[in-house]
Design an enzyme around this catalytic site. Structure first.
Site, PDB file in Angstrom:
ATOM      1  N   LYS A   1       1.877   6.328  -1.275  1.00 48.68           N
ATOM      2  CA  LYS A   1       0.517   6.740  -0.901  1.00 48.68           C
ATOM      3  C   LYS A   1       0.545   8.055  -0.101  1.00 48.68           C
ATOM      4  CE  LYS A   1      -1.650   2.099  -1.010  1.00 48.68           C
ATOM      5  NZ  LYS A   1      -0.752   1.167  -1.624  1.00 48.68           N
TER       6      LYS A   1
ATOM      7  N   SER B   1       4.133   1.308  -1.167  1.00 52.37           N
ATOM      8  CA  SER B   1       3.038   2.055  -0.536  1.00 52.37           C
ATOM      9  C   SER B   1       3.461   3.359   0.132  1.00 52.37           C
ATOM     10  CB  SER B   1       2.312   1.165   0.478  1.00 52.37           C
ATOM     11  OG  SER B   1       1.403   0.354  -0.198  1.00 52.37           O
TER      12      SER B   1
ATOM     13  N   TYR C   1      -1.755   4.314 -10.515  1.00 51.99           N
ATOM     14  CA  TYR C   1      -1.506   3.731  -9.186  1.00 51.99           C
ATOM     15  C   TYR C   1      -0.304   2.793  -9.216  1.00 51.99           C
ATOM     16  CZ  TYR C   1      -1.979   0.664  -5.183  1.00 51.99           C
ATOM     17  OH  TYR C   1      -1.699  -0.074  -4.061  1.00 51.99           O
TER      18      TYR C   1
ATOM     19  N   TYR D   1      -0.048  -0.847   7.724  1.00 46.77           N
ATOM     20  CA  TYR D   1      -0.920  -2.020   7.567  1.00 46.77           C
ATOM     21  C   TYR D   1      -1.606  -2.318   8.911  1.00 46.77           C
ATOM     22  CZ  TYR D   1       2.205  -2.159   3.578  1.00 46.77           C
ATOM     23  OH  TYR D   1       2.947  -1.798   2.488  1.00 46.77           O
TER      24      TYR D   1
ATOM     25  N   VAL E   1       5.961  -2.450   0.865  1.00 48.11           N
ATOM     26  CA  VAL E   1       6.460  -3.826   0.801  1.00 48.11           C
ATOM     27  C   VAL E   1       7.831  -3.936   0.128  1.00 48.11           C
ATOM     28  CG1 VAL E   1       4.213  -4.955   0.966  1.00 48.11           C
ATOM     29  CG2 VAL E   1       5.136  -4.386  -1.287  1.00 48.11           C
TER      30      VAL E   1
HETATM   31  N1  GLU Z   1       2.011  -2.609  -5.155  1.00 46.20           N
HETATM   32  C1  GLU Z   1       1.390  -3.112  -3.978  1.00 46.20           C
HETATM   33  C2  GLU Z   1      -0.076  -3.317  -4.197  1.00 46.20           C
HETATM   34  O1  GLU Z   1      -0.734  -2.428  -4.652  1.00 46.20           O
HETATM   35  C3  GLU Z   1       1.587  -2.151  -2.840  1.00 46.20           C
HETATM   36  C4  GLU Z   1       2.110  -2.918  -1.781  1.00 46.20           C
HETATM   37  C5  GLU Z   1       2.471  -2.105  -0.565  1.00 46.20           C
HETATM   38  O2  GLU Z   1       3.598  -1.585  -0.450  1.00 46.20           O
HETATM   39  O3  GLU Z   1       1.615  -2.057   0.318  1.00 46.20           O
HETATM   40  O4  GLU Z   1      -0.589  -4.360  -3.909  1.00 46.20           O
END
Ligand code: GLU
Length: 303
Positions: A67, A64, A187, A239, A257
């Site tokens: 992002k 993530s 994505y 998060y 993650v």
């Molecule tokens: N590949 C994970 C998902 O899209 C991202 C997880 C993350 O790092 O938040 O669920």
């Protein structure tokens, strides 16, 4: 104390805790088999000094953290228009929640939850090759060629039913322009970018330099856009632990993650810590402790 000594000292202090607590992400085999006993840190100051300690050169799945780069691409390409379909509020719900998305008619709360990043990616797909664009961007930002981990991307695609559901759900509200499969493919690849702590400290340097790419002198984003990304990292980047991060660390951070966390001290430095074992909130357990020690020892904070 010079940054190099501070990082070495933090790695030494926390090394005995490696493998003691936390769990490596196990939703796909390629992440589940990453050894937990790894820990690295790296930073880059605005004037180009670098420091690194531990496993700072080991590439890992940035997940993530991508992002942040997708958002930077979106803001650069679309300016204010990007915000027509994406909010800027912390979600208070799990990062992959469908419930809130339904209540808010397919408009994701912010660009750092999965739905938000998928919506940003849709806009990037409309503007060209979102996959190649990501690699070009991060490679240009860190001065080295960066790659996707195709095994991770394939596993994400094979198991990402909830992300696919989020994409379809937003599409049903007319909030996704492209084919859901195409958007999700981009994505999942963004999540599968592999970089080291040092590469990430370099690649996020523009966030500490009012948008300036240190490697080619390009103004990647305006000062205002950069400030906004930092604000979103502080409020939505970790998060459901953004409050705890602000309280304990006091810096804009974005975690993934894969166990990486990037942090920014505006006008001073960018920093990346990595240790794969996660706490219950999905953030790197030692990474968070390392950032806390770093801010305690340096006195650096945005507050
Ligand atoms: N590949 C994970 C998902 O899209 C991202 C997880 C993350 O790092 O938040 O669920």
């Amino acid at each position: 104390m010079p940054f190099q000594s501070i990082l070495e000292d933090i790695v030494q202090t926390l090394r005995p805790e490696l493998g003691q607590e936390g769990r490596v992400a196990d939703y796909i085999p390629a992440l589940a088999r990453v050894p937990a006993e790894q820990f690295g840190m790296a930073l880059r100051t605005c004037d180009g000094q670098e420091a690194q300690a531990g496993d700072s050169a080991t590439p890992f799945s940035i997940q993530s953290i991508s992002k942040v780069f997708a958002l930077a691409m979106g803001m650069r390409a679309m300016g204010e228009d990007l915000w027509q379909r994406i909010g800027r509020e912390p979600s208070g719900n799990p990062f992959n929640s469908l419930v809130q998305l339904e209540a808010e008619q397919g408009t994701p709360r912010n660009p750092f939850i999965n739905a938000g990043a998928i919506a940003v990616t849709d806009r990037l797909v409309s503007r060209g090759d979102a996959k190649a664009g990501m690699l070009e961007l991060v490679s240009g930002l860190c001065g080295e060629t960066v790659y996707f981990d195709e095994e991770v991307a394939a596993s994400e695609a094979a198991t990402g039913f909830r992300n696919i559901a989020l994409g379809n759900f937003m599409k049903s509200f007319g909030k996704i322009d492209n084919g859901v499969a195409t958007v999700l493919d981009a994505y999942f690849h963004h999540c599968a970018v592999r970089m080291s702590c040092l590469q990430l400290a370099r690649a996020t340097s523009f966030l500490s330099r009012d948008g300036l790419n240190p490697f080619n002198g390009e103004q990647m984003l305006t000062e205002r856009q950069t400030r906004r990304i930092n604000a979103l990292m502080l409020t939505c980047g970790t998060y459901d632990a953004a409050g705890e991060f602000a309280f304990r660390i006091g810096l804009p951070c974005k975690s993934g993650v894969g166990g990486g966390i990037v942090a920014v001290v505006p006008d001073q430095l960018s920093l990346c810590v990595w240790s794969p074992a996660l706490d219950a909130t999905g953030n790197s357990l030692l990474g968070m402790k390392a950032l806390e020690l770093f801010t305690a020892r340096t006195g650096l904070s945005v507050f």
